[in-house]
Write a protein that holds these residues in place. Sequence first.
Motif, PDB file in Angstrom:
ATOM      1  N   ILE A 275       0.833  -1.207   0.000  1.00  0.00           N
ATOM      2  CA  ILE A 275       0.000   0.000   0.000  1.00  0.00           C
ATOM      3  C   ILE A 275       0.866   1.254   0.000  1.00  0.00           C
ATOM      4  O   ILE A 275       0.588   2.237  -0.703  1.00  0.00           O
ATOM      5  CB  ILE A 275      -0.951  -0.004   1.212  1.00  0.00           C
ATOM      6  CG1 ILE A 275      -1.959  -1.156   1.071  1.00  0.00           C
ATOM      7  CG2 ILE A 275      -1.668   1.330   1.350  1.00  0.00           C
ATOM      8  CD1 ILE A 275      -2.879  -1.315   2.263  1.00  0.00           C
ATOM      9  N   LYS A 276       1.954   1.211   0.773  1.00  0.00           N
ATOM     10  CA  LYS A 276       2.855   2.359   0.823  1.00  0.00           C
ATOM     11  C   LYS A 276       3.479   2.617  -0.551  1.00  0.00           C
ATOM     12  O   LYS A 276       3.579   3.772  -0.997  1.00  0.00           O
ATOM     13  CB  LYS A 276       3.945   2.110   1.869  1.00  0.00           C
ATOM     14  CG  LYS A 276       4.913   3.273   2.030  1.00  0.00           C
ATOM     15  CD  LYS A 276       5.945   2.971   3.115  1.00  0.00           C
ATOM     16  CE  LYS A 276       6.923   4.138   3.263  1.00  0.00           C
ATOM     17  NZ  LYS A 276       7.943   3.866   4.304  1.00  0.00           N
ATOM     18  N   ARG A 282       1.421   6.713  -6.825  1.00  0.00           N
ATOM     19  CA  ARG A 282       0.312   7.607  -7.169  1.00  0.00           C
ATOM     20  C   ARG A 282       0.707   9.067  -6.991  1.00  0.00           C
ATOM     21  O   ARG A 282       0.487   9.907  -7.874  1.00  0.00           O
ATOM     22  CB  ARG A 282      -0.904   7.275  -6.298  1.00  0.00           C
ATOM     23  CG  ARG A 282      -2.176   8.042  -6.655  1.00  0.00           C
ATOM     24  CD  ARG A 282      -3.247   7.843  -5.583  1.00  0.00           C
ATOM     25  NE  ARG A 282      -2.866   8.467  -4.322  1.00  0.00           N
ATOM     26  CZ  ARG A 282      -3.057   9.759  -4.046  1.00  0.00           C
ATOM     27  NH1 ARG A 282      -3.646  10.552  -4.932  1.00  0.00           N
ATOM     28  NH2 ARG A 282      -2.678  10.258  -2.879  1.00  0.00           N
ATOM     29  N   ARG A 283       1.333   9.382  -5.863  1.00  0.00           N
ATOM     30  CA  ARG A 283       1.736  10.763  -5.588  1.00  0.00           C
ATOM     31  C   ARG A 283       2.783  11.235  -6.592  1.00  0.00           C
ATOM     32  O   ARG A 283       2.747  12.373  -7.068  1.00  0.00           O
ATOM     33  CB  ARG A 283       2.274  10.888  -4.157  1.00  0.00           C
ATOM     34  CG  ARG A 283       1.229  10.645  -3.070  1.00  0.00           C
ATOM     35  CD  ARG A 283       1.862  10.753  -1.678  1.00  0.00           C
ATOM     36  NE  ARG A 283       2.340  12.103  -1.409  1.00  0.00           N
ATOM     37  CZ  ARG A 283       1.610  13.063  -0.867  1.00  0.00           C
ATOM     38  NH1 ARG A 283       0.351  12.812  -0.526  1.00  0.00           N
ATOM     39  NH2 ARG A 283       2.113  14.261  -0.652  1.00  0.00           N
ATOM     40  N   GLN A 309      -2.678  15.028  -4.447  1.00  0.00           N
ATOM     41  CA  GLN A 309      -1.724  14.128  -3.804  1.00  0.00           C
ATOM     42  C   GLN A 309      -2.173  13.760  -2.391  1.00  0.00           C
ATOM     43  O   GLN A 309      -1.960  12.625  -1.945  1.00  0.00           O
ATOM     44  CB  GLN A 309      -0.337  14.779  -3.767  1.00  0.00           C
ATOM     45  CG  GLN A 309       0.373  14.805  -5.117  1.00  0.00           C
ATOM     46  CD  GLN A 309       1.721  15.490  -5.035  1.00  0.00           C
ATOM     47  OE1 GLN A 309       1.877  16.509  -4.348  1.00  0.00           O
ATOM     48  NE2 GLN A 309       2.702  14.954  -5.744  1.00  0.00           N
ATOM     49  N   ASN A 310      -2.794  14.691  -1.697  1.00  0.00           N
ATOM     50  CA  ASN A 310      -3.214  14.448  -0.317  1.00  0.00           C
ATOM     51  C   ASN A 310      -4.528  13.673  -0.231  1.00  0.00           C
ATOM     52  O   ASN A 310      -4.903  13.212   0.847  1.00  0.00           O
ATOM     53  CB  ASN A 310      -3.355  15.781   0.432  1.00  0.00           C
ATOM     54  CG  ASN A 310      -2.016  16.486   0.596  1.00  0.00           C
ATOM     55  OD1 ASN A 310      -0.976  15.829   0.687  1.00  0.00           O
ATOM     56  ND2 ASN A 310      -2.026  17.811   0.610  1.00  0.00           N
ATOM     57  N   ASP A 311      -5.218  13.562  -1.352  1.00  0.00           N
ATOM     58  CA  ASP A 311      -6.479  12.813  -1.384  1.00  0.00           C
ATOM     59  C   ASP A 311      -6.185  11.423  -1.941  1.00  0.00           C
ATOM     60  O   ASP A 311      -5.994  11.242  -3.135  1.00  0.00           O
ATOM     61  CB  ASP A 311      -7.494  13.551  -2.259  1.00  0.00           C
ATOM     62  CG  ASP A 311      -8.838  12.822  -2.323  1.00  0.00           C
ATOM     63  OD1 ASP A 311      -8.985  11.774  -1.654  1.00  0.00           O
ATOM     64  OD2 ASP A 311      -9.728  13.298  -3.049  1.00  0.00           O
ATOM     65  N   MET A 312      -6.152  10.410  -1.084  1.00  0.00           N
ATOM     66  CA  MET A 312      -5.768   9.071  -1.501  1.00  0.00           C
ATOM     67  C   MET A 312      -6.754   8.458  -2.495  1.00  0.00           C
ATOM     68  O   MET A 312      -6.409   7.518  -3.213  1.00  0.00           O
ATOM     69  CB  MET A 312      -5.637   8.152  -0.278  1.00  0.00           C
ATOM     70  CG  MET A 312      -4.488   8.517   0.645  1.00  0.00           C
ATOM     71  SD  MET A 312      -4.267   7.319   1.998  1.00  0.00           S
ATOM     72  CE  MET A 312      -3.827   5.846   1.082  1.00  0.00           C
ATOM     73  N   SER A 313      -7.970   8.992  -2.555  1.00  0.00           N
ATOM     74  CA  SER A 313      -8.948   8.453  -3.502  1.00  0.00           C
ATOM     75  C   SER A 313      -8.816   9.057  -4.895  1.00  0.00           C
ATOM     76  O   SER A 313      -9.499   8.638  -5.825  1.00  0.00           O
ATOM     77  CB  SER A 313     -10.369   8.702  -2.979  1.00  0.00           C
ATOM     78  OG  SER A 313     -10.642  10.104  -2.937  1.00  0.00           O
ATOM     79  N   CYS A 314      -7.918  10.037  -5.047  1.00  0.00           N
ATOM     80  CA  CYS A 314      -7.765  10.741  -6.327  1.00  0.00           C
ATOM     81  C   CYS A 314      -6.775   9.979  -7.210  1.00  0.00           C
ATOM     82  O   CYS A 314      -5.596   9.863  -6.878  1.00  0.00           O
ATOM     83  CB  CYS A 314      -7.284  12.175  -6.098  1.00  0.00           C
ATOM     84  SG  CYS A 314      -7.109  13.119  -7.629  1.00  0.00           S
ATOM     85  N   THR A 315      -7.241   9.463  -8.330  1.00  0.00           N
ATOM     86  CA  THR A 315      -6.366   8.773  -9.281  1.00  0.00           C
ATOM     87  C   THR A 315      -5.707   9.790 -10.205  1.00  0.00           C
ATOM     88  O   THR A 315      -6.081  10.975 -10.223  1.00  0.00           O
ATOM     89  CB  THR A 315      -7.166   7.776 -10.119  1.00  0.00           C
ATOM     90  OG1 THR A 315      -8.107   8.500 -10.933  1.00  0.00           O
ATOM     91  CG2 THR A 315      -7.905   6.781  -9.236  1.00  0.00           C
ATOM     92  N   ILE A 316      -4.758   9.325 -11.016  1.00  0.00           N
ATOM     93  CA  ILE A 316      -4.077  10.247 -11.928  1.00  0.00           C
ATOM     94  C   ILE A 316      -5.041  10.773 -12.986  1.00  0.00           C
ATOM     95  O   ILE A 316      -4.954  11.919 -13.420  1.00  0.00           O
ATOM     96  CB  ILE A 316      -2.847   9.568 -12.579  1.00  0.00           C
ATOM     97  CG1 ILE A 316      -2.034  10.605 -13.364  1.00  0.00           C
ATOM     98  CG2 ILE A 316      -3.259   8.400 -13.474  1.00  0.00           C
ATOM     99  CD1 ILE A 316      -0.683  10.086 -13.806  1.00  0.00           C
ATOM    100  N   GLU A 317      -6.024   9.923 -13.412  1.00  0.00           N
ATOM    101  CA  GLU A 317      -7.014  10.400 -14.380  1.00  0.00           C
ATOM    102  C   GLU A 317      -7.884  11.497 -13.770  1.00  0.00           C
ATOM    103  O   GLU A 317      -8.191  12.506 -14.423  1.00  0.00           O
ATOM    104  CB  GLU A 317      -7.896   9.237 -14.854  1.00  0.00           C
ATOM    105  CG  GLU A 317      -7.207   8.240 -15.776  1.00  0.00           C
ATOM    106  CD  GLU A 317      -6.282   7.304 -15.022  1.00  0.00           C
ATOM    107  OE1 GLU A 317      -6.403   7.239 -13.774  1.00  0.00           O
ATOM    108  OE2 GLU A 317      -5.437   6.648 -15.666  1.00  0.00           O
TER     109      GLU A 317
END
Length: 697
Positions: A275-276, A282-283, A309-317
Amino acid sequence: MKTSKTSLAAAMALASGLMPPQASAGLNAEQVSPLSETWYSIKASGNAGAEICIYDEIGGWGISARQFATELKALGDVSQITLRLHSPGGDVFEGMAIYNLLKQHKAHVTVHIDGLAASMGSVIAMAGGTIIMPANAMMMIHKPWGIQGGDADEMRRYAELLDKVEGTLMSAYRDKTGLDDDSLTQMLKDETWMSGAEAVEKGFADQLAEPLQAVASLSSKRLQEFETMPEQLTALLNPQGNSPKPPAPQATPAPQATPQPAPIAETEAQIRARIKQEEQTRRTNIGNLAANFGGTRAEAIASVIAECQNDMSCTIEMAKDKILAHLGKDSTPSGGGHIHADNGNIVGDSVKMALQMRLGHATDGEAKDKQDNPYAHMTLREFARASLIDRGIGIAGMNPLQIVGLAFTHGNSDFGNILMDVAYKSVLMGWDESEETFEQWTKKGSLSDFKVSNRVGIESLPTLREVRPGAEYKHITVADRGEAIALATYGEIFSINRQAIINDDLRILSDMPMAMGRAAKATIGDLVYAVLTSNPEMSDGKALFHADHNNIASGAPTVDNLDKARQKMRTQKSGTRHLNIRPGFVLVPTALEASTLQTIKSVSVKGADINSGIANPVQNFADVIAEPRLDDDSAKKWYLAAPKGRDTIEVAYLNGVEAPFIDQHEGFTSDGVATKVRIDAGVAALDHRGMVQSPGT
């Protein structure tokens, strides 16, 4: 240029799974293993076979046709390919490339349409030797479309391009179905949707299979762009969790699933580490998006990137969408705006345009877009970085040399192709701007291969014979003797290496390729004048210029000598038929240029009083061409040549393509891109009767 209506950024509901035909009634969707999150997969199977799955949009942010070709080739010697298809379509050029790769493969291709084969998805399906459709699957065909802005000429050119694209689509459908062009044209115009039974009836599919009990759903909002989508497709487009479950089958018992080995459970430490790592990736990928924007734009989106970056639910798309929304929130429509049409590769096209503007290759209309191009002021090194980031390739921690090297060698990077395209434009500029005289008077021809061909001069045809009333026409007989001509290849290699990219040395993309283009045309000029001055032997065993050919004059290019040379050309015959060939050009060394021009352009004869009434009989009877290569042979020798298009000296190109070709090899062995410029051409004298030579003495 976006030429396919289905170039959709479709997010397929892959996690819900796809029910293959063999997993028939009795299994619910949640019992089926989820598909891979890539839009396609290729894997080898037993018995010299392979399976290809395409369950998403064709192209777009997905894999390129070049990588598809690489992985297809890696399968080796397979005799059977099973293609499983569930796609709303996509990029027309990527789709045609995949269709051609499958169509030309020696293996038998069996296509299973597991849900939807629309637009380019239906074209790829046509590559199958056998196409199998369940009764509840759908196929759709339609005309290609795109967006273009500009003047009337640009609109017409774009319309012609769409017509050509439509022709390639119709060819694929026609080869499979045998339908005539009128029927296919109407079906494309109507945006025709077909069920499995209708597709089989019209020849778009070969076999009808039992309906599937569960199929992968499509959540793409852009599917609503289809204008005539049938209502029965609604179940296919809704997420399965919101769809009513199909009734349990009554007759056929559910097949027993094959027991699978239990997955190896991860430890808590492994889960935390995974997960890390995923979060760090992702970041990093979201942070790399800033490289796509320069100057103040990078500063404007810094807060959006930090938020994503601070929103873990935000994907690159999702981050890309938020960035675009942030940049456009304060924009207002402007009158007479320019609509950009592209092929889906926005970053690659923008980088290419920025390079062309820096090199001065862009047209006036293209240059107007410079202020809207975020890459306009970037260096070559920054272009390499942007090309990698656009393809989602991680470059965190790399130094400039490593980034440039990866841009050249990574299979998904199009950086090398961009450089080659820009360099090729420089090659063509060098070719077009090169001032060579041979093009003015020689005959242009075409050869389809490198074998020796024989040219029979059309001047050799006899006069037509009388046909008496009631008599039969007779076939003309042409001598089998002809002048030989064959192609040869000429070329050189230059390299676009990492050092030049790091140093932002644009000369490697402009000066060197332009010089190669000029050298290519100069090579043809050398060949032409070498034939002219070497006086080669013709097929009758005599030299091109020979007394028996009645094409040798004498003396300097004076009025009398030019007139005598003209008479020799005018009195040439084919058998008893006068050919009446008039001179079109006087070819002289530069040492005779001034005096010959004075002789031909003067109104009166040299030495006569201008008022004497003695007119110049050779005034403007031919154009003067001065060629320095003739000085190398003789400062006194000159020639007459018939008008362009007559049988004099032919310059033939492979398949009639006279511009140079450019090939590219990229990889570690060349430390960059090795670019080969070549041209395939052949030069030969066709007929002695269209030329006269004077030694000048």
